[in-house]
Design an enzyme around this catalytic site. Structure first.
Site, short mmCIF file in Angstrom:
data_model
loop_
_atom_site.label_atom_id
_atom_site.label_comp_id
_atom_site.label_asym_id
_atom_site.label_seq_id
_atom_site.Cartn_x
_atom_site.Cartn_y
_atom_site.Cartn_z
N ASP A 1 14.71 -8.85 -12.76
CA ASP A 1 16.00 -9.55 -12.67
C ASP A 1 16.71 -8.97 -11.45
O ASP A 1 16.24 -7.99 -10.86
CB ASP A 1 16.83 -9.31 -13.95
CG ASP A 1 18.19 -10.01 -13.90
OD1 ASP A 1 18.25 -11.14 -13.37
OD2 ASP A 1 19.19 -9.44 -14.36
N SER A 2 17.86 -9.55 -11.12
CA SER A 2 18.64 -9.00 -10.00
C SER A 2 19.31 -7.68 -10.40
O SER A 2 19.62 -6.87 -9.54
CB SER A 2 19.70 -10.01 -9.59
OG SER A 2 20.49 -10.35 -10.71
N TYR B 1 22.04 -12.88 -7.34
CA TYR B 1 21.21 -14.01 -6.94
C TYR B 1 21.98 -15.33 -7.10
O TYR B 1 21.71 -16.31 -6.42
CB TYR B 1 19.95 -14.09 -7.80
CG TYR B 1 18.84 -13.11 -7.46
CD1 TYR B 1 19.05 -12.03 -6.61
CD2 TYR B 1 17.57 -13.29 -8.00
CE1 TYR B 1 18.02 -11.14 -6.32
CE2 TYR B 1 16.53 -12.42 -7.70
CZ TYR B 1 16.76 -11.34 -6.87
OH TYR B 1 15.73 -10.48 -6.58
N GLY B 2 22.91 -15.31 -8.06
CA GLY B 2 23.54 -16.55 -8.50
C GLY B 2 24.40 -17.26 -7.48
O GLY B 2 24.78 -18.41 -7.68
N CYS C 1 15.30 -13.70 -15.25
CA CYS C 1 16.47 -14.12 -14.47
C CYS C 1 16.45 -15.64 -14.47
O CYS C 1 15.48 -16.25 -14.00
CB CYS C 1 16.35 -13.58 -13.05
SG CYS C 1 17.62 -14.20 -11.94
N ASN C 2 17.49 -16.23 -15.02
CA ASN C 2 17.54 -17.70 -15.07
C ASN C 2 17.61 -18.30 -13.68
O ASN C 2 17.03 -19.35 -13.42
CB ASN C 2 18.77 -18.14 -15.86
CG ASN C 2 18.63 -17.86 -17.34
OD1 ASN C 2 18.16 -18.69 -18.09
ND2 ASN C 2 19.03 -16.67 -17.76
N THR C 3 18.34 -17.61 -12.77
CA THR C 3 18.51 -18.16 -11.43
C THR C 3 17.14 -18.24 -10.72
O THR C 3 16.79 -19.27 -10.13
CB THR C 3 19.49 -17.28 -10.63
OG1 THR C 3 20.67 -17.09 -11.42
CG2 THR C 3 19.86 -17.92 -9.31
N GLU D 1 27.83 -5.90 -14.66
CA GLU D 1 27.25 -4.79 -13.89
C GLU D 1 28.21 -3.60 -13.85
O GLU D 1 27.80 -2.46 -13.72
CB GLU D 1 26.91 -5.25 -12.45
CG GLU D 1 25.75 -6.23 -12.36
CD GLU D 1 24.37 -5.58 -12.56
OE1 GLU D 1 24.19 -4.41 -12.20
OE2 GLU D 1 23.47 -6.26 -13.09
N CYS E 1 22.21 -17.16 -18.45
CA CYS E 1 22.05 -16.06 -17.50
C CYS E 1 21.78 -14.83 -18.35
O CYS E 1 22.46 -14.62 -19.36
CB CYS E 1 23.33 -15.88 -16.68
SG CYS E 1 23.38 -14.37 -15.69
N THR E 2 20.79 -14.05 -17.96
CA THR E 2 20.39 -12.93 -18.82
C THR E 2 21.45 -11.82 -18.87
O THR E 2 21.35 -10.92 -19.71
CB THR E 2 19.04 -12.35 -18.36
OG1 THR E 2 19.11 -12.06 -16.95
CG2 THR E 2 17.91 -13.32 -18.64
N HIS E 3 22.44 -11.88 -17.99
CA HIS E 3 23.55 -10.91 -18.08
C HIS E 3 24.49 -11.23 -19.26
O HIS E 3 25.15 -10.34 -19.79
CB HIS E 3 24.38 -10.92 -16.80
CG HIS E 3 23.79 -10.13 -15.67
ND1 HIS E 3 22.67 -10.52 -14.99
CD2 HIS E 3 24.17 -8.94 -15.12
CE1 HIS E 3 22.40 -9.62 -14.05
NE2 HIS E 3 23.30 -8.65 -14.11
N1 DGL Z 1 20.70 -12.42 -14.50
C1 DGL Z 1 20.50 -13.47 -13.59
C2 DGL Z 1 20.32 -14.79 -14.30
O1 DGL Z 1 19.81 -14.79 -15.40
C3 DGL Z 1 21.43 -13.67 -12.44
C4 DGL Z 1 22.44 -12.70 -12.05
C5 DGL Z 1 22.80 -12.82 -10.58
O2 DGL Z 1 23.60 -13.68 -10.21
O3 DGL Z 1 22.22 -12.06 -9.83
O4 DGL Z 1 20.62 -15.82 -13.77
#
Ligand code: DGL
Length: 263
Positions: free
Chosen positions: A8-9, A40-41, A71-73, A151, A183-185
């Protein structure tokens, strides 16, 4: 035995690691948090695809037997763009499909999707949901401030609640019954989200479904671990906060970080 590679990011993918460790306690995991390039988003599909390719190369170079793109993105933007020749020759699983399947299963008809800007722009969740249940009404909302709040470790904080109230309001006014944490966050702020959404809205976090899919995928290919597990956590930027959060999220004080360069 070779580990399962997960990336993931940042810390978000650890929500998937946590589910994997519960479901597959014998498996070793090699985690990569690409903290140097987070988020990443807010990036373009080309950039996220480039980062994803590099992360896959890194994990493959460390001998993983399978990869979970936690990471969904990256799952939404990069996986569809990578040709078979560009992928390591191991099973690779993204996180969109399992989350969409769960939401389609539980929803009474009105689904909200919260995700990064890039994931929302990609339309990956609505497409996956409509493929399963074409009659669903779907509302999407990008929540770019959630990733930095997570984060930072502000998981149950009045500021996070205020931001969440603002992002969720249009979805709640539309009468959603299900909210996809795309989003996994976001599972890390689940308590705040559930409080604001209220008890009638079902929150869908794909981590458990992803773990079930990985368990089945490994069994099908006879790739299950046979040795005792060993976990490794790599980051691309120094990560004091990352380490503290990782220990909390995984309930494991033994988490140590390895700094790596992924170029
Ligand atoms: N955790 C990532 C996701 O699932 C993205 C977080 C990011 O924007 O880096 O999309």
């Amino acid at each position: 035995m070779d580990p399962i590679g997960v990336f993931d990011s940042g810390v978000g993918g650890l929500t998937v690691v946590s589910a994997l460790r519960r479901r597959l306690p014998g498996e070793s995991i090699l985690y990569l948090g690409d903290t140097a390039r987070l988020p990443y988003g807010s990036k373009s599909p080309d950039t996220v695809t480039r980062y994803t390719r590099k992360n896959l190369e890194f994990l493959s170079g460390r001998g993983v037997k399978a990869v979970v793109v936690a990471c969904n993105t990256a799952s939404a933007l990069a996986l569809p763009n990578l040709g078979p020749g560009e992928m390591p020759d191991v099973p690779i699983w993204g996180v969109i499909e399992p989350g969409a399947r769960k939401a389609a299963e539980v929803s009474r008809g009105r689904v909200g999707v919260i995700a990064t800007e890039a994931s929302v722009r990609s339309d990956a969740y609505p497409r996956a949901l409509r493929a399963l249940r074409p009659e669903l009404d779907i509302w999407s909302q990008a929540c770019p401030l959630f990733v930095p709040l997570v984060e930072e470790g502000w998981h149950d904080d009045p500021i996070t609640a205020q931001v969440a109230e603002r992002y969720l309001r249009p979805l709640l006014d539309a009468g959603i019954d299900t909210l996809v944490l795309g989003c996994t966050h976001y599972p890390l702020i689940k308590d705040v989200l559930q409080r604001i959404a209220g008890p009638d809205v079902v929150l869908v976090d794909s981590a458990e479904q992803v773990a079930a899919m990985v368990a089945a995928g490994l069994a099908e290919r006879h790739l299950e671990a046979t040795h005792s597990p060993h976990h490794t956590f790599c980051v691309t930027d120094s990560g004091e906060t990352f380490q503290r959060l990782a220990r909390t999220i995984l309930k494991d004080d033994g988490v140590e970080l390895e700094w790596v360069e992924v170029v």
